[in-house]
Structures are given as structure tokens and as C-alpha cells.
Design a protein around this motif. Structure first.
Motif, PDB file in Angstrom:
ATOM      1  N   ARG A 107       7.543   2.492   3.460  1.00 49.92           N
ATOM      2  CA  ARG A 107       8.488   1.723   2.642  1.00 49.92           C
ATOM      3  C   ARG A 107       8.113   0.240   2.661  1.00 49.92           C
ATOM      4  NH1 ARG A 107      10.895   2.695  -1.671  1.00 49.92           N
ATOM      5  NH2 ARG A 107      10.796   4.785  -0.843  1.00 49.92           N
ATOM      6  N   LEU A 108       7.707  -0.272   3.824  1.00 51.86           N
ATOM      7  CA  LEU A 108       7.209  -1.648   3.886  1.00 51.86           C
ATOM      8  C   LEU A 108       5.981  -1.810   2.998  1.00 51.86           C
ATOM      9  CD1 LEU A 108       7.496  -2.594   7.681  1.00 51.86           C
ATOM     10  CD2 LEU A 108       8.820  -3.536   5.777  1.00 51.86           C
ATOM     11  N   PHE A 109       5.103  -0.809   3.006  1.00 47.71           N
ATOM     12  CA  PHE A 109       3.906  -0.871   2.164  1.00 47.71           C
ATOM     13  C   PHE A 109       4.266  -0.910   0.682  1.00 47.71           C
ATOM     14  CE2 PHE A 109       1.032   1.416   5.494  1.00 47.71           C
ATOM     15  CZ  PHE A 109       0.968   0.267   6.249  1.00 47.71           C
ATOM     16  N   VAL A 110       5.310  -0.175   0.289  1.00 44.55           N
ATOM     17  CA  VAL A 110       5.759  -0.199  -1.112  1.00 44.55           C
ATOM     18  C   VAL A 110       6.091  -1.631  -1.511  1.00 44.55           C
ATOM     19  CG1 VAL A 110       7.631   0.461  -2.686  1.00 44.55           C
ATOM     20  CG2 VAL A 110       6.629   2.181  -1.170  1.00 44.55           C
ATOM     21  N   TYR A 111       6.935  -2.288  -0.731  1.00 51.66           N
ATOM     22  CA  TYR A 111       7.343  -3.657  -1.064  1.00 51.66           C
ATOM     23  C   TYR A 111       6.184  -4.625  -0.951  1.00 51.66           C
ATOM     24  CZ  TYR A 111      11.940  -1.563  -0.560  1.00 51.66           C
ATOM     25  OH  TYR A 111      13.036  -0.748  -0.687  1.00 51.66           O
ATOM     26  N   HIS A 112       5.327  -4.420   0.022  1.00 52.44           N
ATOM     27  CA  HIS A 112       4.169  -5.287   0.206  1.00 52.44           C
ATOM     28  C   HIS A 112       3.242  -5.178  -1.007  1.00 52.44           C
ATOM     29  CE1 HIS A 112       1.168  -6.904   3.462  1.00 52.44           C
ATOM     30  NE2 HIS A 112       1.119  -7.600   2.344  1.00 52.44           N
ATOM     31  N   ALA A 113       2.989  -3.956  -1.458  1.00 52.89           N
ATOM     32  CA  ALA A 113       2.078  -3.743  -2.583  1.00 52.89           C
ATOM     33  C   ALA A 113       2.671  -4.230  -3.903  1.00 52.89           C
ATOM     34  CB  ALA A 113       1.725  -2.257  -2.691  1.00 52.89           C
ATOM     35  N   GLU A 114       3.973  -4.082  -4.071  1.00 55.98           N
ATOM     36  CA  GLU A 114       4.594  -4.382  -5.367  1.00 55.98           C
ATOM     37  C   GLU A 114       5.059  -5.824  -5.517  1.00 55.98           C
ATOM     38  OE1 GLU A 114       6.352   0.024  -6.511  1.00 55.98           O
ATOM     39  OE2 GLU A 114       7.746  -1.541  -5.898  1.00 55.98           O
ATOM     40  N   GLN A 115       5.408  -6.488  -4.430  1.00 64.11           N
ATOM     41  CA  GLN A 115       6.092  -7.770  -4.567  1.00 64.11           C
ATOM     42  C   GLN A 115       5.405  -8.948  -3.879  1.00 64.11           C
ATOM     43  OE1 GLN A 115      10.150  -7.136  -3.348  1.00 64.11           O
ATOM     44  NE2 GLN A 115      10.425  -5.427  -4.754  1.00 64.11           N
ATOM     45  N   VAL A 116       4.268  -8.710  -3.237  1.00 63.80           N
ATOM     46  CA  VAL A 116       3.642  -9.781  -2.471  1.00 63.80           C
ATOM     47  C   VAL A 116       2.184  -9.937  -2.885  1.00 63.80           C
ATOM     48  CG1 VAL A 116       3.063 -10.574  -0.151  1.00 63.80           C
ATOM     49  CG2 VAL A 116       5.167  -9.278  -0.523  1.00 63.80           C
ATOM     50  N   ALA A 117       1.805 -11.172  -3.197  1.00 59.06           N
ATOM     51  CA  ALA A 117       0.408 -11.460  -3.532  1.00 59.06           C
ATOM     52  C   ALA A 117      -0.355 -11.821  -2.257  1.00 59.06           C
ATOM     53  CB  ALA A 117       0.336 -12.604  -4.538  1.00 59.06           C
ATOM     54  N   ILE A 118      -1.640 -11.520  -2.261  1.00 54.28           N
ATOM     55  CA  ILE A 118      -2.497 -11.816  -1.109  1.00 54.28           C
ATOM     56  C   ILE A 118      -2.490 -13.321  -0.846  1.00 54.28           C
ATOM     57  CG2 ILE A 118      -4.884 -11.787  -0.273  1.00 54.28           C
ATOM     58  CD1 ILE A 118      -5.283  -9.234  -1.959  1.00 54.28           C
ATOM     59  N   ALA A 176      -6.794  -6.942   5.691  1.00 54.14           N
ATOM     60  CA  ALA A 176      -8.061  -7.462   5.164  1.00 54.14           C
ATOM     61  C   ALA A 176      -7.941  -7.941   3.722  1.00 54.14           C
ATOM     62  CB  ALA A 176      -9.136  -6.377   5.272  1.00 54.14           C
ATOM     63  N   GLY A 177      -6.745  -7.830   3.143  1.00 52.21           N
ATOM     64  CA  GLY A 177      -6.566  -8.213   1.738  1.00 52.21           C
ATOM     65  C   GLY A 177      -7.227  -7.239   0.783  1.00 52.21           C
ATOM     66  N   GLN A 178      -7.393  -5.987   1.218  1.00 51.09           N
ATOM     67  CA  GLN A 178      -8.109  -4.994   0.415  1.00 51.09           C
ATOM     68  C   GLN A 178      -7.268  -3.779   0.046  1.00 51.09           C
ATOM     69  OE1 GLN A 178     -11.444  -4.173   2.977  1.00 51.09           O
ATOM     70  NE2 GLN A 178     -12.542  -6.007   2.313  1.00 51.09           N
ATOM     71  N   ASN A 179      -5.955  -3.929   0.043  1.00 45.62           N
ATOM     72  CA  ASN A 179      -5.132  -2.789  -0.375  1.00 45.62           C
ATOM     73  C   ASN A 179      -5.417  -2.483  -1.836  1.00 45.62           C
ATOM     74  OD1 ASN A 179      -2.955  -0.809  -0.357  1.00 45.62           O
ATOM     75  ND2 ASN A 179      -1.935  -2.276  -1.698  1.00 45.62           N
ATOM     76  N   ASN A 180      -5.736  -1.233  -2.115  1.00 44.07           N
ATOM     77  CA  ASN A 180      -6.023  -0.835  -3.493  1.00 44.07           C
ATOM     78  C   ASN A 180      -5.070   0.264  -3.985  1.00 44.07           C
ATOM     79  OD1 ASN A 180      -6.972   1.203  -1.887  1.00 44.07           O
ATOM     80  ND2 ASN A 180      -9.010   1.286  -2.780  1.00 44.07           N
ATOM     81  N   LEU A 181      -3.995   0.500  -3.244  1.00 45.49           N
ATOM     82  CA  LEU A 181      -3.030   1.513  -3.649  1.00 45.49           C
ATOM     83  C   LEU A 181      -1.767   0.849  -4.182  1.00 45.49           C
ATOM     84  CD1 LEU A 181      -3.302   4.084  -0.698  1.00 45.49           C
ATOM     85  CD2 LEU A 181      -4.516   4.076  -2.882  1.00 45.49           C
ATOM     86  N   ALA A 182      -1.190   1.474  -5.184  1.00 42.44           N
ATOM     87  CA  ALA A 182       0.040   0.951  -5.787  1.00 42.44           C
ATOM     88  C   ALA A 182       1.255   1.397  -4.982  1.00 42.44           C
ATOM     89  CB  ALA A 182       0.155   1.462  -7.224  1.00 42.44           C
ATOM     90  N   GLY A 183       2.361   0.714  -5.209  1.00 43.09           N
ATOM     91  CA  GLY A 183       3.610   1.063  -4.548  1.00 43.09           C
ATOM     92  C   GLY A 183       4.013   2.498  -4.805  1.00 43.09           C
ATOM     93  N   ARG A 184       3.721   2.994  -6.017  1.00 43.57           N
ATOM     94  CA  ARG A 184       4.055   4.382  -6.366  1.00 43.57           C
ATOM     95  C   ARG A 184       3.370   5.369  -5.422  1.00 43.57           C
ATOM     96  NH1 ARG A 184       5.484   8.298  -9.887  1.00 43.57           N
ATOM     97  NH2 ARG A 184       3.912   9.666 -10.759  1.00 43.57           N
ATOM     98  N   TYR A 233       2.459   4.830  -2.314  1.00 46.22           N
ATOM     99  CA  TYR A 233       3.136   4.769  -1.021  1.00 46.22           C
ATOM    100  C   TYR A 233       4.492   5.471  -1.077  1.00 46.22           C
ATOM    101  CZ  TYR A 233      -0.454   1.523   0.512  1.00 46.22           C
ATOM    102  OH  TYR A 233      -1.649   0.959   0.856  1.00 46.22           O
ATOM    103  N   ARG A 234       5.171   5.377  -2.216  1.00 44.57           N
ATOM    104  CA  ARG A 234       6.446   6.098  -2.372  1.00 44.57           C
ATOM    105  C   ARG A 234       6.230   7.604  -2.245  1.00 44.57           C
ATOM    106  NH1 ARG A 234       7.636   2.118  -5.997  1.00 44.57           N
ATOM    107  NH2 ARG A 234       9.549   0.995  -5.551  1.00 44.57           N
ATOM    108  N   MET A 235       5.192   8.093  -2.903  1.00 42.43           N
ATOM    109  CA  MET A 235       4.902   9.532  -2.836  1.00 42.43           C
ATOM    110  C   MET A 235       4.511   9.937  -1.419  1.00 42.43           C
ATOM    111  SD  MET A 235       3.054  10.331  -6.528  1.00 42.43           S
ATOM    112  CE  MET A 235       1.474   9.945  -5.897  1.00 42.43           C
ATOM    113  N   MET A 236       3.691   9.132  -0.759  1.00 42.75           N
ATOM    114  CA  MET A 236       3.259   9.455   0.600  1.00 42.75           C
ATOM    115  C   MET A 236       4.424   9.374   1.581  1.00 42.75           C
ATOM    116  SD  MET A 236       0.227  10.464   0.459  1.00 42.75           S
ATOM    117  CE  MET A 236      -0.355  10.468   2.149  1.00 42.75           C
ATOM    118  N   ASN A 237       5.448   8.617   1.228  1.00 40.93           N
ATOM    119  CA  ASN A 237       6.622   8.494   2.089  1.00 40.93           C
ATOM    120  C   ASN A 237       7.345   9.834   2.263  1.00 40.93           C
ATOM    121  OD1 ASN A 237       8.217   6.744   3.699  1.00 40.93           O
ATOM    122  ND2 ASN A 237       9.748   6.631   2.096  1.00 40.93           N
TER     123      ASN A 237
END
Length: 149
Positions: free
Chosen positions: A32-43, A117-125, A127-131
Motif C-alpha cells: 500500500r505504501l508502494f501504491v502511494y509512492h509510485a502514484e503520488q511522489v516524484a523521484i 535507487a530511483g528505478q521503480n518501473n511498476l505502476a500503482g495498479r 502494487y494494488r494487484m500484488m497487495n
């Protein structure tokens, strides 16, 4: 040794349940943290560092120790005579599900390092599914242990 395991069985079982609850809390919350991190936070934003700190502390201070205690207590329970009937299906479905849960934990650890590392390449969606993975595995584990199918 077997008598010793039988003597401490209830204490180990209680420890196992507490460790599982802590581990599951982390397995539910980190994606869930990854969802918000991926969707709402820039590197590079200050919030990026805040999320990285929260994710790292959740993984290292709560999830890793609770996974280790879960495994150790679980193995002690398995070694306690008369607890597991290995001719039944349930210990095998539980074991496979616990291995799946451990794989998921390791996947989350790899994903955390990608954020770091600033290399996340997965979308919040994604992470939602993996949740949903720990929920499905938890259902199999609980049904296996309680119903002993």
C-alpha cells in the motif's frame, strides 16, 4: 528433545501467532505504501525520502524480524511430536503457502530497493494487484490449519 518441544508447545504456538500477525501487517501495508509512492511522489522530492524511510523501517524493523520468528517458531511446532500428520494434505498446502508468502516478502524487498535507487518501473495498479497476494495465501493457510483438509 521431543519432550522439551512438547513442554513449550503452547508458548511457541503463542509466539508463532504473534509473529504471524506482525508479519502479515507488514505484508499488507508495504504494498500500500508502494501504491502511494509510485502514484503520488516524484523521484528526489522530500516526500520520496520520507516514503523510502518508512518503507525501509517497516521492512527491516518489523517485517524481517517477524518473518524470522514466524519461521523459527513454525519449525519448532512442526518438530513437536504428534502435531502434524504428514499423511494429510493440509501441512503441504500450508507449507507451499508459507513459501509463497516468503517469496512475496522477498519480492517486496527487491521492490523497495528499486524505489531506493530511483528505478521503480511498476505502476500503482500493479502494487494494488500484488497487495492481494498475502490475502489469498493467508486464506489458504488459515483454512488448511483450522479445517485440516
Amino acid at each position: 528433545m521431543t519432550s522439551f518441544f512438547a513442554d513449550i508447545y503452547l508458548w511457541v504456538k503463542a509466539l508463532h501467532v504473534m509473529a504471524v500477525i506482525s508479519w502479515m501487517a507488514g505484508l499488507f501495508y508495504l504494498p500500500r505504501l508502494f501504491v502511494y509512492h509510485a502514484e503520488q511522489v516524484a523521484i528526489g522530492e522530500p516526500t520520496d525520502k520520507l516514503f523510502q524511510t518508512m518503507e525501509m523501517k517497516l521492512l527491516r524493523l518489523i517485517m524481517n524480524p517477524s518473518m524470522i520468528v514466524t519461521w523459527i517458531a513454525g519449525l519448532i511446532l512442526v518438530l513437536t511430536p504428534g502435531i502434524v500428520d504428514w499423511t494429510s494434505i493440509w501441512p503441504w498446502t500450508k507449507a507451499l503457502s508459507v513459501l509463497g508468502m516468503t517469496w512475496f516478502h522477498m519480492w517486496l524487498s527487491v521492490r523497495r530497493k528499486a524505489f531506493e535507487a530511483g528505478q521503480n518501473n511498476l505502476a500503482g495498479r500493479r502494487y494494488r494487484m500484488m497487495n492481494e497476494v498475502p490475502t489469498l495465501l493467508m486464506i489458504v493457510i488459515v483454512l488448511s490449519v483450522i479445517l485440516k483438509f
